[in-house]
Design a protein around this motif. Structure first.
Motif, PDB file in Angstrom:
ATOM      1  N   PHE A  52      39.806  44.437  52.783  1.00 35.52           N
ATOM      2  CA  PHE A  52      39.822  43.019  52.443  1.00 35.52           C
ATOM      3  C   PHE A  52      41.216  42.632  51.960  1.00 35.52           C
ATOM      4  CE2 PHE A  52      35.472  44.472  51.146  1.00 35.52           C
ATOM      5  CZ  PHE A  52      34.799  43.913  52.225  1.00 35.52           C
ATOM      6  N   ARG A  53      41.556  41.385  52.156  1.00 32.58           N
ATOM      7  CA  ARG A  53      42.854  40.916  51.674  1.00 32.58           C
ATOM      8  C   ARG A  53      42.754  40.278  50.295  1.00 32.58           C
ATOM      9  NH1 ARG A  53      46.100  38.026  56.710  1.00 32.58           N
ATOM     10  NH2 ARG A  53      46.311  39.898  58.009  1.00 32.58           N
ATOM     11  N   ASN A  54      41.660  39.567  50.043  1.00 33.89           N
ATOM     12  CA  ASN A  54      41.597  38.785  48.811  1.00 33.89           C
ATOM     13  C   ASN A  54      40.220  38.877  48.164  1.00 33.89           C
ATOM     14  OD1 ASN A  54      39.890  36.657  50.079  1.00 33.89           O
ATOM     15  ND2 ASN A  54      41.750  36.269  51.287  1.00 33.89           N
ATOM     16  N   ILE A  55      40.128  38.341  46.947  1.00 33.17           N
ATOM     17  CA  ILE A  55      38.889  38.473  46.179  1.00 33.17           C
ATOM     18  C   ILE A  55      37.763  37.610  46.749  1.00 33.17           C
ATOM     19  CG2 ILE A  55      40.062  39.148  44.055  1.00 33.17           C
ATOM     20  CD1 ILE A  55      39.802  36.289  43.063  1.00 33.17           C
ATOM     21  N   GLN A  87      36.986  37.364  49.849  1.00 32.53           N
ATOM     22  CA  GLN A  87      36.331  38.190  50.862  1.00 32.53           C
ATOM     23  C   GLN A  87      35.408  39.227  50.229  1.00 32.53           C
ATOM     24  OE1 GLN A  87      39.998  39.482  52.775  1.00 32.53           O
ATOM     25  NE2 GLN A  87      39.508  38.280  54.604  1.00 32.53           N
ATOM     26  N   VAL A  88      35.841  39.817  49.112  1.00 32.78           N
ATOM     27  CA  VAL A  88      35.010  40.847  48.490  1.00 32.78           C
ATOM     28  C   VAL A  88      33.771  40.230  47.842  1.00 32.78           C
ATOM     29  CG1 VAL A  88      36.006  40.980  46.158  1.00 32.78           C
ATOM     30  CG2 VAL A  88      35.191  43.049  47.258  1.00 32.78           C
ATOM     31  N   PHE A  89      33.897  39.002  47.325  1.00 34.92           N
ATOM     32  CA  PHE A  89      32.716  38.311  46.803  1.00 34.92           C
ATOM     33  C   PHE A  89      31.729  38.007  47.934  1.00 34.92           C
ATOM     34  CE2 PHE A  89      34.915  36.884  42.751  1.00 34.92           C
ATOM     35  CZ  PHE A  89      33.993  37.475  41.904  1.00 34.92           C
ATOM     36  N   LYS A  90      32.231  37.502  49.054  1.00 33.97           N
ATOM     37  CA  LYS A  90      31.358  37.191  50.188  1.00 33.97           C
ATOM     38  C   LYS A  90      30.642  38.444  50.684  1.00 33.97           C
ATOM     39  CE  LYS A  90      33.710  33.085  52.010  1.00 33.97           C
ATOM     40  NZ  LYS A  90      34.469  32.503  53.151  1.00 33.97           N
ATOM     41  N   HIS A 142      34.098  30.761  38.539  1.00 34.02           N
ATOM     42  CA  HIS A 142      35.149  30.750  37.518  1.00 34.02           C
ATOM     43  C   HIS A 142      36.326  31.628  37.940  1.00 34.02           C
ATOM     44  CE1 HIS A 142      33.177  28.411  34.371  1.00 34.02           C
ATOM     45  NE2 HIS A 142      32.053  29.040  34.661  1.00 34.02           N
ATOM     46  N   VAL A 143      36.019  32.800  38.479  1.00 27.65           N
ATOM     47  CA  VAL A 143      37.081  33.708  38.913  1.00 27.65           C
ATOM     48  C   VAL A 143      37.905  33.071  40.024  1.00 27.65           C
ATOM     49  CG1 VAL A 143      37.592  35.949  39.945  1.00 27.65           C
ATOM     50  CG2 VAL A 143      35.762  35.754  38.253  1.00 27.65           C
ATOM     51  N   LEU A 144      37.226  32.525  41.033  1.00 26.05           N
ATOM     52  CA  LEU A 144      37.927  31.942  42.180  1.00 26.05           C
ATOM     53  C   LEU A 144      38.697  30.686  41.788  1.00 26.05           C
ATOM     54  CD1 LEU A 144      35.112  32.394  44.854  1.00 26.05           C
ATOM     55  CD2 LEU A 144      37.204  33.746  44.603  1.00 26.05           C
ATOM     56  N   LYS A 145      38.162  29.946  40.821  1.00 31.50           N
ATOM     57  CA  LYS A 145      38.840  28.725  40.372  1.00 31.50           C
ATOM     58  C   LYS A 145      40.150  29.055  39.674  1.00 31.50           C
ATOM     59  CE  LYS A 145      38.339  24.881  37.100  1.00 31.50           C
ATOM     60  NZ  LYS A 145      37.430  24.218  36.121  1.00 31.50           N
ATOM     61  N   HIS A 146      40.141  30.077  38.814  1.00 35.02           N
ATOM     62  CA  HIS A 146      41.305  30.336  37.970  1.00 35.02           C
ATOM     63  C   HIS A 146      42.286  31.343  38.569  1.00 35.02           C
ATOM     64  CE1 HIS A 146      39.778  27.858  34.736  1.00 35.02           C
ATOM     65  NE2 HIS A 146      38.614  28.478  34.814  1.00 35.02           N
ATOM     66  N   LEU A 147      41.806  32.282  39.371  1.00 41.31           N
ATOM     67  CA  LEU A 147      42.725  33.203  40.045  1.00 41.31           C
ATOM     68  C   LEU A 147      43.114  32.693  41.428  1.00 41.31           C
ATOM     69  CD1 LEU A 147      41.453  36.839  39.282  1.00 41.31           C
ATOM     70  CD2 LEU A 147      43.379  35.611  38.265  1.00 41.31           C
ATOM     71  N   PRO A 162      41.094  31.742  45.405  1.00 43.19           N
ATOM     72  CA  PRO A 162      40.323  32.534  46.373  1.00 43.19           C
ATOM     73  C   PRO A 162      41.179  33.517  47.168  1.00 43.19           C
ATOM     74  CG  PRO A 162      40.552  30.260  47.112  1.00 43.19           C
ATOM     75  CD  PRO A 162      41.038  30.296  45.703  1.00 43.19           C
ATOM     76  N   LYS A 163      42.466  33.237  47.301  1.00 43.40           N
ATOM     77  CA  LYS A 163      43.339  34.101  48.102  1.00 43.40           C
ATOM     78  C   LYS A 163      44.069  35.144  47.252  1.00 43.40           C
ATOM     79  CE  LYS A 163      42.096  31.651  51.583  1.00 43.40           C
ATOM     80  NZ  LYS A 163      41.014  32.176  52.451  1.00 43.40           N
ATOM     81  N   PHE A 164      43.647  35.287  45.997  1.00 46.98           N
ATOM     82  CA  PHE A 164      44.289  36.288  45.134  1.00 46.98           C
ATOM     83  C   PHE A 164      44.072  37.675  45.732  1.00 46.98           C
ATOM     84  CE2 PHE A 164      44.899  39.057  41.513  1.00 46.98           C
ATOM     85  CZ  PHE A 164      45.969  38.467  40.846  1.00 46.98           C
TER      86      PHE A 164
END
Length: 310
Positions: free
Chosen positions: A9-12, A14-17, A42-47, A49-51
């Motif tokens: 995976f490239r970003n978080i 993708q791992v959540f999905k 909350h994670v995707l909002k503050h970091l 989605p492409k982190f």
């Protein structure tokens, strides 16, 4: 700091999905899924989605914490959000979609991600008064139906939580000289890890007086069957909470009161009535006496009454 973690995976995002699509409890358990969806937002909002996953280390968690606090998030909310990401990442590790290096400080000896939690201040649960409980049951029965009224009564007058009273069957109610509810005695009656099976006597004006009429009616309708006495009234805890909130608003009860506070209030009433803590522990099903002690609320007038007894 950039980690040496390798990943498919490239970003978080993708791992959540991947976790929501493949992790069993996130797919099938309604409450778990809703909780994880809220935390992941909350994670995707503050970091973002492409982190990148390779940059997801303790310094990234420190940044997440700082940004969440700036938006008035509590330490508890941060810990839940952090755990949701940590769980998703470790699910990816277990499925061999993410490969880690145990030399990294945020990777444990098993190759799993491990981020530090923030200390949480224990916030006392609100306690409702007996007349407020009576008012809520009355309003629920008059304006929202008997099922909601009965659910509030069984919780606040017995100290059972939602996951317990929704499992009650006719065979759990024992009638006799001293009738009682036997919580957790059936092999298929699931109690939480830190809760013990117990008997709740149906005596006194508060518990017996309020619950015996309710239980007798439901018992007569379900005797000889395995139909839950209350469980079929509600699809899930969220539905019950929404209906409970309508009654709470109608009665102008403390807005922070939740259905769990009914159990909390029952325990507090026992303590305020000078019931010995070991007896309270047994009635509540607490595995440890320290859990019971967390329910103690000492008001100024309680202190004055204590001195007045000398």
């Amino acid at each position: 700091m950039t980690s040496s973690t390798a990943t498919n995976f490239r970003n978080i995002e993708q791992v959540f999905k991947f976790s929501f699509s493949n992790k069993h409890t996130w797919k099938t358990n309604y409450n778990t899924r809703k909780s994880m969806e809220n935390c992941s937002r909350h994670v995707l909002k503050h970091l973002g989605p492409k982190f990148e996953i390779r940059k997801t280390d303790q310094s990234a968690m420190d940044y997440l914490y700082d940004t969440m606090v700036e938006h008035d998030a509590s330490n508890s909310l941060f810990n839940r959000a952090k755990t949701s990401l940590q769980t998703a990442l470790n699910f990816g590790v277990s499925r061999k979609k993410i490969f880690t290096d145990i030399r990294e400080p945020h990777i444990n000896a098993q190759g799993m991600f491990h981020f530090e939690s923030k200390p949480e201040d224990r916030v006392p649960q609100p306690v409702i008064k007996k007349h407020e409980a009576e008012q809520m049951v009355k309003v629920a029965r008059e304006h929202f139906g008997g099922n909601l009224a009965d659910s509030i009564a069984i919780s606040v007058y017995s100290g059972m939580g939602y996951d317990e009273w929704t499992q009650l069957q006719a065979c759990d109610i024992h009638w006799g000289d001293v009738p009682f509810i036997w919580v957790g005695n059936r092999p298929d009656f699931t109690v939480k890890r830190n809760t013990r099976k117990r008997k709740i006597p149906l005596v006194g004006d508060l518990t017996g007086g309020n619950l015996i009429p309710i239980l007798k009616k439901r018992y007569e309708d379900a005797v000889g069957t395995k139909i839950p006495l209350f469980g079929d009234d509600w699809n899930n805890a969220d539905q019950h909470r929404r209906e409970f909130n309508k009654v709470k608003t109608w009665c102008r009860i403390n807005p922070k009161v939740t259905p769990y506070c009914l159990r909390h209030s029952f325990c507090t009433w026992l303590i305020q009535a000078d019931v010995a803590l070991p007896k309270v522990q047994k009635l509540m099903g607490h595995a440890q006496i320290t859990t019971t002690m967390n329910y103690i609320h000492v008001a100024d007038n309680d202190l004055a009454n204590a001195i007045g007894r000398l």
